[in-house]
Scaffold this motif. Sequence first.
Motif, PDB file in Angstrom:
ATOM      1  N   THR A 114       0.820  -1.259   0.088  1.00 24.32           N
ATOM      2  CA  THR A 114      -0.034   0.085   0.059  1.00 24.32           C
ATOM      3  C   THR A 114       1.080   1.148  -0.147  1.00 24.32           C
ATOM      4  O   THR A 114       1.698   1.317   0.577  1.00 24.32           O
ATOM      5  CB  THR A 114      -1.156   0.069   1.216  1.00 24.32           C
ATOM      6  OG1 THR A 114      -1.568  -1.218   1.248  1.00 24.32           O
ATOM      7  CG2 THR A 114      -1.751   1.102   1.412  1.00 24.32           C
ATOM      8  N   HIS A 123      -2.791   5.436  -2.600  1.00 22.51           N
ATOM      9  CA  HIS A 123      -3.878   6.343  -2.145  1.00 22.51           C
ATOM     10  C   HIS A 123      -2.915   7.766  -2.344  1.00 22.51           C
ATOM     11  O   HIS A 123      -1.822   7.964  -1.827  1.00 22.51           O
ATOM     12  CB  HIS A 123      -3.901   6.175  -0.525  1.00 22.51           C
ATOM     13  CG  HIS A 123      -4.781   4.940  -0.217  1.00 22.51           C
ATOM     14  ND1 HIS A 123      -6.166   4.962  -0.528  1.00 22.51           N
ATOM     15  CD2 HIS A 123      -4.492   3.749   0.364  1.00 22.51           C
ATOM     16  CE1 HIS A 123      -6.738   3.982  -0.133  1.00 22.51           C
ATOM     17  NE2 HIS A 123      -5.629   3.265   0.286  1.00 22.51           N
ATOM     18  N   ALA A 130      -2.459  11.755   0.470  1.00 21.05           N
ATOM     19  CA  ALA A 130      -2.573  10.745   1.587  1.00 21.05           C
ATOM     20  C   ALA A 130      -1.348  10.937   2.631  1.00 21.05           C
ATOM     21  O   ALA A 130      -0.614   9.960   2.748  1.00 21.05           O
ATOM     22  CB  ALA A 130      -3.264   9.452   1.324  1.00 21.05           C
ATOM     23  N   THR A 181       1.093   0.867  13.075  1.00 22.37           N
ATOM     24  CA  THR A 181       0.118   1.408  12.056  1.00 22.37           C
ATOM     25  C   THR A 181       0.773   2.649  11.734  1.00 22.37           C
ATOM     26  O   THR A 181       1.453   3.445  12.386  1.00 22.37           O
ATOM     27  CB  THR A 181      -1.219   1.610  12.701  1.00 22.37           C
ATOM     28  OG1 THR A 181      -0.830   2.456  13.996  1.00 22.37           O
ATOM     29  CG2 THR A 181      -1.948   0.315  13.216  1.00 22.37           C
ATOM     30  N   THR A 229      -1.027   6.729  10.138  1.00 25.20           N
ATOM     31  CA  THR A 229      -2.302   7.436  10.109  1.00 25.20           C
ATOM     32  C   THR A 229      -2.041   8.411   8.904  1.00 25.20           C
ATOM     33  O   THR A 229      -0.984   9.254   9.298  1.00 25.20           O
ATOM     34  CB  THR A 229      -2.756   7.782  11.291  1.00 25.20           C
ATOM     35  OG1 THR A 229      -2.663   7.001  12.344  1.00 25.20           O
ATOM     36  CG2 THR A 229      -4.147   8.805  11.391  1.00 25.20           C
ATOM     37  N   ASP A 230      -3.140   8.637   8.031  1.00 25.34           N
ATOM     38  CA  ASP A 230      -2.799   9.645   7.174  1.00 25.34           C
ATOM     39  C   ASP A 230      -3.603  10.791   7.500  1.00 25.34           C
ATOM     40  O   ASP A 230      -4.222  11.010   8.475  1.00 25.34           O
ATOM     41  CB  ASP A 230      -3.281   9.412   5.741  1.00 25.34           C
ATOM     42  CG  ASP A 230      -4.631   8.852   5.597  1.00 25.34           C
ATOM     43  OD1 ASP A 230      -5.400   9.378   6.537  1.00 25.34           O
ATOM     44  OD2 ASP A 230      -5.029   8.573   4.504  1.00 25.34           O
ATOM     45  N   HIS A 262      -6.236  12.407   6.559  1.00 28.49           N
ATOM     46  CA  HIS A 262      -7.506  12.207   6.766  1.00 28.49           C
ATOM     47  C   HIS A 262      -8.066  11.457   7.916  1.00 28.49           C
ATOM     48  O   HIS A 262      -9.343  11.218   8.019  1.00 28.49           O
ATOM     49  CB  HIS A 262      -8.172  11.385   5.443  1.00 28.49           C
ATOM     50  CG  HIS A 262      -7.876  11.958   4.005  1.00 28.49           C
ATOM     51  ND1 HIS A 262      -8.173  13.283   3.681  1.00 28.49           N
ATOM     52  CD2 HIS A 262      -7.100  11.619   3.209  1.00 28.49           C
ATOM     53  CE1 HIS A 262      -7.487  13.644   2.537  1.00 28.49           C
ATOM     54  NE2 HIS A 262      -6.553  12.397   2.142  1.00 28.49           N
ATOM     55  N   GLY A 263      -6.970  10.795   8.699  1.00 24.65           N
ATOM     56  CA  GLY A 263      -7.425  10.344   9.967  1.00 24.65           C
ATOM     57  C   GLY A 263      -7.455   8.801   9.634  1.00 24.65           C
ATOM     58  O   GLY A 263      -7.832   7.913  10.436  1.00 24.65           O
ATOM     59  N   LYS A 264      -7.248   8.128   8.336  1.00 27.03           N
ATOM     60  CA  LYS A 264      -7.543   6.722   8.386  1.00 27.03           C
ATOM     61  C   LYS A 264      -6.244   6.042   8.701  1.00 27.03           C
ATOM     62  O   LYS A 264      -4.788   6.674   8.427  1.00 27.03           O
ATOM     63  CB  LYS A 264      -7.605   6.901   6.776  1.00 27.03           C
ATOM     64  CG  LYS A 264      -8.231   5.443   6.180  1.00 27.03           C
ATOM     65  CD  LYS A 264      -8.744   5.266   4.983  1.00 27.03           C
ATOM     66  CE  LYS A 264      -9.128   3.859   4.840  1.00 27.03           C
ATOM     67  NZ  LYS A 264      -8.814   3.281   3.367  1.00 27.03           N
ATOM     68  N   THR A 265      -6.403   5.048   9.247  1.00 24.46           N
ATOM     69  CA  THR A 265      -5.372   4.190   9.668  1.00 24.46           C
ATOM     70  C   THR A 265      -5.071   2.788   8.869  1.00 24.46           C
ATOM     71  O   THR A 265      -5.746   2.166   8.703  1.00 24.46           O
ATOM     72  CB  THR A 265      -5.511   3.886  11.485  1.00 24.46           C
ATOM     73  OG1 THR A 265      -5.618   5.140  12.109  1.00 24.46           O
ATOM     74  CG2 THR A 265      -4.316   3.139  11.870  1.00 24.46           C
ATOM     75  N   TYR A 266      -3.595   2.718   8.682  1.00 26.15           N
ATOM     76  CA  TYR A 266      -3.236   1.433   7.943  1.00 26.15           C
ATOM     77  C   TYR A 266      -2.147   0.652   8.937  1.00 26.15           C
ATOM     78  O   TYR A 266      -1.217   1.079   9.436  1.00 26.15           O
ATOM     79  CB  TYR A 266      -2.495   1.958   6.720  1.00 26.15           C
ATOM     80  CG  TYR A 266      -3.381   2.710   5.750  1.00 26.15           C
ATOM     81  CD1 TYR A 266      -4.039   2.464   4.942  1.00 26.15           C
ATOM     82  CD2 TYR A 266      -3.383   4.094   6.059  1.00 26.15           C
ATOM     83  CE1 TYR A 266      -4.892   3.158   3.835  1.00 26.15           C
ATOM     84  CE2 TYR A 266      -4.078   5.075   5.276  1.00 26.15           C
ATOM     85  CZ  TYR A 266      -4.758   4.677   4.115  1.00 26.15           C
ATOM     86  OH  TYR A 266      -5.538   5.430   3.172  1.00 26.15           O
TER      87      TYR A 266
END
Lengths: 129, 863
Positions: free
Chosen positions: B41, B84, B87, B98, B100-101, B103-107
Amino acid sequence: MTTLHASDQRIETRVRVCHMDQLTPELGVAALVGDTQVALFLLSDGRLFAVQNFDPFSNASVMSRGITGSKGDIPTIASPIYKQVFSLATGQCLATMDKDPQEGNPADLVTYPVTQDNGQVYIDLAGGE
Amino acid sequence: MSAASNPTSPKQIVVVGGGMVAHRFTEAMRARDTDGEFAVTVLAEEPRRPYDRVALTSYFTGRHPEDLELGDRDLWDHPLVTLHRDARVVEVDRELRTVTDKHGKTYPYDHLVMATGSYAWTPPTEGADLPGVFVYRTIDDVAALRIYVEERAKEEGRPVRGAVIGGGLLGLEAAGALQELGASSTVIQFNDRLMNLQVDVGGGAALGRLVENLGVTVKVNTATQSIKPNKTGRVGRLVFADGGEQLADVVVFATGVRPRDELGREAGLQIGERGGIVVDDACLTSDAAISAIGEVACIQGACIGLIAPGNTMAEIAVDRLLGGTSEFPGADTAAKLKLLGVDVASFGDAHGTTPGALELVYADPVAGVYKKLVLTDDARTLLGGVLVGDASSYASLRPMVGSELGGDPAGWLLPEGAIERPNVELPDAANVCSCNNVTAGTIRGAVTEHECTDIAAVKACTKAGTSCGSCLPLVKKLVGSELEKAGIEISNALCEHFEFSRAQLFDAIQVSELRTFSEIIERFGKGRGCDVCKPTIGSVLASLHNEHVLAQDRAALQDTNDRVMANMQKDGTYSVVPRVPGGEILPEHLILIGQIAKDYGLYTKITGGQRLDLFGARLEQLPEIWTRLVEAGMESGQAYGKSLRTVKSCVGSTWCRYGVQDSTTMAIALELRYRGLRSPHKLKMGVSGCARECAEARGKDVGIIATDNGWNVYVGGNGGFTPVHAQLLVEDVDDDMVFKVIDRYLMFYIRTADRLQRTAPWQQDYEGGLDAIREIVVNDSLGICADLDAHMERHVDTYEDEWAAVLRDPERLRQFSSFINAPETPDPTLAYMPERGQRRPATAEERENSPVLIASPTLEVRS
Ligand code: SRM
Ligand SMILES: Cc1cc2nc3c(=O)[nH]c(=O)nc-3n(C[C@H](O)[C@H](O)[C@H](O)COP(=O)(O)OP(=O)(O)OC[C@H]3O[C@@H](n4cnc5c(N)ncnc54)[C@H](O)[C@@H]3O)c2cc1C
Ligand code: SF4
Ligand code: FES
């Protein structure tokens, strides 16, 4: 295609098609002999050749409009449609361009004896092979 | 780590940063991880797919941002790859594994790869935040710079004054970009010479002179103290430490880069003394679950601002994840650049710091050439070098660093041919392509083991030469000699009758002034010719002399369609495509075409090229049809022949509410100018009246697009099998200049392209590409423009309607009879079937079974 069978009777089977003056070296012409179409070529060295005008790879009667040339020592004619190359001397297909002839057609061309007499050009369908 | 341990779901790799090195990492992972062990990713801050930052400056020469995209787009559609964009990662949590980008999204990740690159660093300077101050790192940076310069130019009504702070590689690129935008440029360099990192004092001086010759002002030993605003609050002038001043409307900082290591710092990874995330030779950071690659990595004590070592790190990181043991070999900091059109290269120990090193220098201040080789104390082994003004030997020299040069090393410094260059065999281990780390051995192997028989195959197989391209001359040489050894002849022979390539034959025919096939084959070839060389020579003769295609012994040379000046169809009949210049047509002419079609029963269709095609005319009917066209003031058209086809137009400013120039008039002028021009392959053109591009001009060999100020001319577009967009040749030129550059471009193409090579591949394969072609046709770098102009002038002056010419000539007319002994009798084998109110050739089956055949003569009743 009509094929006359010249038997051993000594009848005249050659047909006059044109005068030598009407031919341009290396530029083929078509001749209609009975209802058989013949492609006739005068080479720049003076040799005459006649083969069937029908192109076995396209089913169109166009061989007279192909480009003459040579492969090694063999004088050749290339079909104007898909560019297969044939020997003018034997009719043998020398390059199929990875294609098969149209259904029912042999790949090689029929050749006809062609002679010159007093400036006139004669084709002998009976001698076709 | 094997797939077996976790057969269901692949391990997650998260890559922070979507730059060049992230791209290489992803590409290498997908190529090598054939078991699908890892999913990748990529989280990218920029709003676009990874692009070629090295080629950023080409944005100013008209390349679209999308042209800069790296690699094959399919990579991003791979099921195990996710990209993405927009991001930016704001946090790394090493404990939870993890990121976090924004936008608050966590990977979650199993392994994290930091590939955040660098940012453009600006020294603290008063006024550095004024509008009009730029840096030079991303597409967004250069796009903003462009808009600003263009707007300022409009407002001021005079050329914009540009200043670049920093005289290194980037500074010179930026100076070139400003010039490209029509701004003046001054480079302000703190150091005593340009590019002080790469070149020595002598090289710097030579470079300075060359750059100044190009109109860039260079100020060395100058420190910028502040940037002062003008009345409108935007950049107005620069003030220097010595009190001097300089007016400037736009300022670009090119003062170096710094690693973007902030995420690593916050996450507590070990950071280098001068920044950068510290990694070992396996590219692992102080946390074994995190690698760092590219410019952000501090490897062997330093961050390296070049792409080649970054790509190496990407490969190592992939290799290690897949269980390999590769290690960073040390950076090759060699570089060859073309800045403002000046070659600059440095490699190895360019500054001669090895103890006992000898320097061998050749300088020609008049020609602007400076070359230096650094050798071991016995003057045998090459250690490094600097080449300014002529870097042609770079590709051969760089891989020899560490090897003996053999013979007299001076051979490498003098202009080519002055004394013979020693012929040395490159060791297998020598690194030939530094961008992609490909050795001479690998390239040889591609030929000997992987059966590559040409450059394209070797490029695909090894990746050599696919990035900056500077190694290509050497790759070609290696492949050539390897093929030779294998007994494979790399022949550019046209056919068994000519050993020449088309371009060589063109020259030979031009120089020898021979005009007939028989003379040409006797002099330069053997045998009687064939359907390959005869049409080629027919075309060359037509390009050179513009005589009738059926003149002298030419008819017998022409390919199928040229021979009768119409297109042969599958049944041996022909199509006639009357010329409709630019697609504009009189209603009377439309009616005439319709009438002809009706009279001869010709199947009628509108073509993709803005004209009408009439199918099914027999050989003996062609002259009659042409007569009717000629009598009405039309002519037939070349839908055949390797010649100009159509110039497609849009309606343009005369009618269209958006049009800014009269595209139809331009298209007609172009079609009438170039009609009948014979070339290596067919030529198509298009003209659009504005940037909406309704004529699809960029899909043509030559495309012209209207601008507010004139026309942009694009070249080398292609539809067909391998579609390519045309590239910008010149910008904002007037009508005369449009004709001038196209004249030259086409003539140069005609002279040098291969048989059946369209403009797109020709332009791509031409050494130096479009830039080199532009130099030749716009700046006359070969001094041949007058020649090309004269040549095209002759074409335009001698154009004749080749169909009308046949009608005037009884000799040639005779060639249009069906049978020599029955000139009017139609070919008895033709057969047709009705379809949608017209006729079409009968299929083989229909010929045998169907009673409803329409023999063509019944349809051609003409009153
Ligand atoms: C008639 C037409 C199709 C139609 O019904 O619309 C057509 C028909 C033929 N095309 Fe085409 N092409 C036609 C537009 C195109 C276009 C579109 C365009 O020009 O805008 C293209 C793609 C654009 C391009 O060329 O870049 C096109 C790409 C090709 C190609 C592939 C060229 C390539 O570089 O890959 C060939 C094959 C070749 O030339 O070797 C080809 C070859 C041919 C030939 C000459 C094949 C042949 O030798 O028999 C067809 C002859 C038609 C005839 O007998 O009259 N045609 N052909 C179009 C004629 C336009 C005109 O008025 O001149
Ligand atoms: C004009 C110019 C000319 C150049 N010419 C040459 C040359 O001729 N030869 C040569 O070898 N090198 C050249 N370089 C240098 C070369 O471009 C770089 O070495 C290369 O791009 C480095 O790749 P990278 O992936 O490490 O960094 P980059 O390509 O910079 O990619 C890093 C990416 O990460 C993104 N990023 C950063 N932080 C985050 C975050 N927190 N979250 C998400 N994304 C983030 C950035 O936006 C960026 O897109 C040139 C550079 C420029 C600007
Ligand atoms: S390209 Fe522009 S001028 Fe031409 S038709 Fe389209 S919108 Fe109108
Ligand atoms: S060295 Fe750049 S592509 Fe080979």
